[in-house]
Design an enzyme around this catalytic site. Structure first.
Site, mmCIF file in Angstrom:
data_model
loop_
_atom_site.group_PDB
_atom_site.id
_atom_site.type_symbol
_atom_site.label_atom_id
_atom_site.label_comp_id
_atom_site.label_asym_id
_atom_site.label_seq_id
_atom_site.Cartn_x
_atom_site.Cartn_y
_atom_site.Cartn_z
ATOM 1 N N SER A 10 -7.342 -1.871 8.643
ATOM 2 C CA SER A 10 -7.778 -1.604 7.278
ATOM 3 C C SER A 10 -7.173 -2.615 6.318
ATOM 4 O O SER A 10 -6.120 -3.190 6.580
ATOM 5 C CB SER A 10 -7.341 -0.193 6.849
ATOM 6 O OG SER A 10 -7.627 0.029 5.487
ATOM 7 N N HIS A 11 -7.845 -2.772 5.213
ATOM 8 C CA HIS A 11 -7.315 -3.597 4.135
ATOM 9 C C HIS A 11 -6.102 -2.941 3.474
ATOM 10 O O HIS A 11 -5.356 -3.600 2.769
ATOM 11 C CB HIS A 11 -8.400 -3.839 3.082
ATOM 12 C CG HIS A 11 -9.420 -4.831 3.531
ATOM 13 N ND1 HIS A 11 -10.346 -4.567 4.509
ATOM 14 C CD2 HIS A 11 -9.648 -6.103 3.130
ATOM 15 C CE1 HIS A 11 -11.104 -5.626 4.693
ATOM 16 N NE2 HIS A 11 -10.700 -6.571 3.878
ATOM 17 N N SER A 12 -5.932 -1.658 3.699
ATOM 18 C CA SER A 12 -4.855 -0.904 3.064
ATOM 19 C C SER A 12 -3.915 -0.329 4.110
ATOM 20 O O SER A 12 -4.331 0.483 4.952
ATOM 21 C CB SER A 12 -5.444 0.241 2.229
ATOM 22 O OG SER A 12 -4.429 1.137 1.821
#
Length: 131
Positions: A10-12
């Protein structure tokens, strides 16, 4: 017995940490690794984090990689290119949360890599039915 490993990209970092916490409630001897955010703790993905996550759960049972957004897919594909043997590693075309949940359940009951990927990808169809 080793089960198919699951990698969450994930980007997060916070997003995959939360998802990992959720999945830890249901997993049964399923190795899970996360690769979220950049080395600078910013939003984004890092090919080296993804590669390391894959390697940390790798076995001949296989590894299913799930991702959140398009550039995470690109970096996951690049990570696979950096590995010597990828025949036991597959990227699922599935929603991250629902797909990961289904993948962990299937892996936990001893499913093959093909079955784990299939379960994850089937959640796309479930979303269409629900809507």
């Amino acid at each position: 017995m080793t089960n198919v490993g699951i990698v969450l990209v994930s980007h997060s970092l916070e997003l995959v940490k939360g998802l990992e916490e959720l999945l830890n409630q249901i997993k049964q001897s399923v190795p899970i690794a996360i690769a979220g955010g950049t080395d600078e703790n910013e939003i984004g993905t890092d090919v080296f984090k993804i590669k390391q996550a894959i390697q940390s759960v790798y076995s001949e049972k296989g590894v299913a990689v799930l991702f959140d957004l398009g550039s995470a897919l690109i970096n996951a594909e690049l990570a696979l290119e950096m590995l010597d043997d990828t025949k036991y590693i597959k990227i699922a075309d599935a929603p991250l949360v629902e797909g990961a949940y289904a993948a962990v359940v299937q892996s936990g009951i001893g499913g093959t890599l093909v079955e784990v990927i299939g379960s994850a990808e089937e959640t796309k169809n479930l979303q269409k039915i629900i809507r």
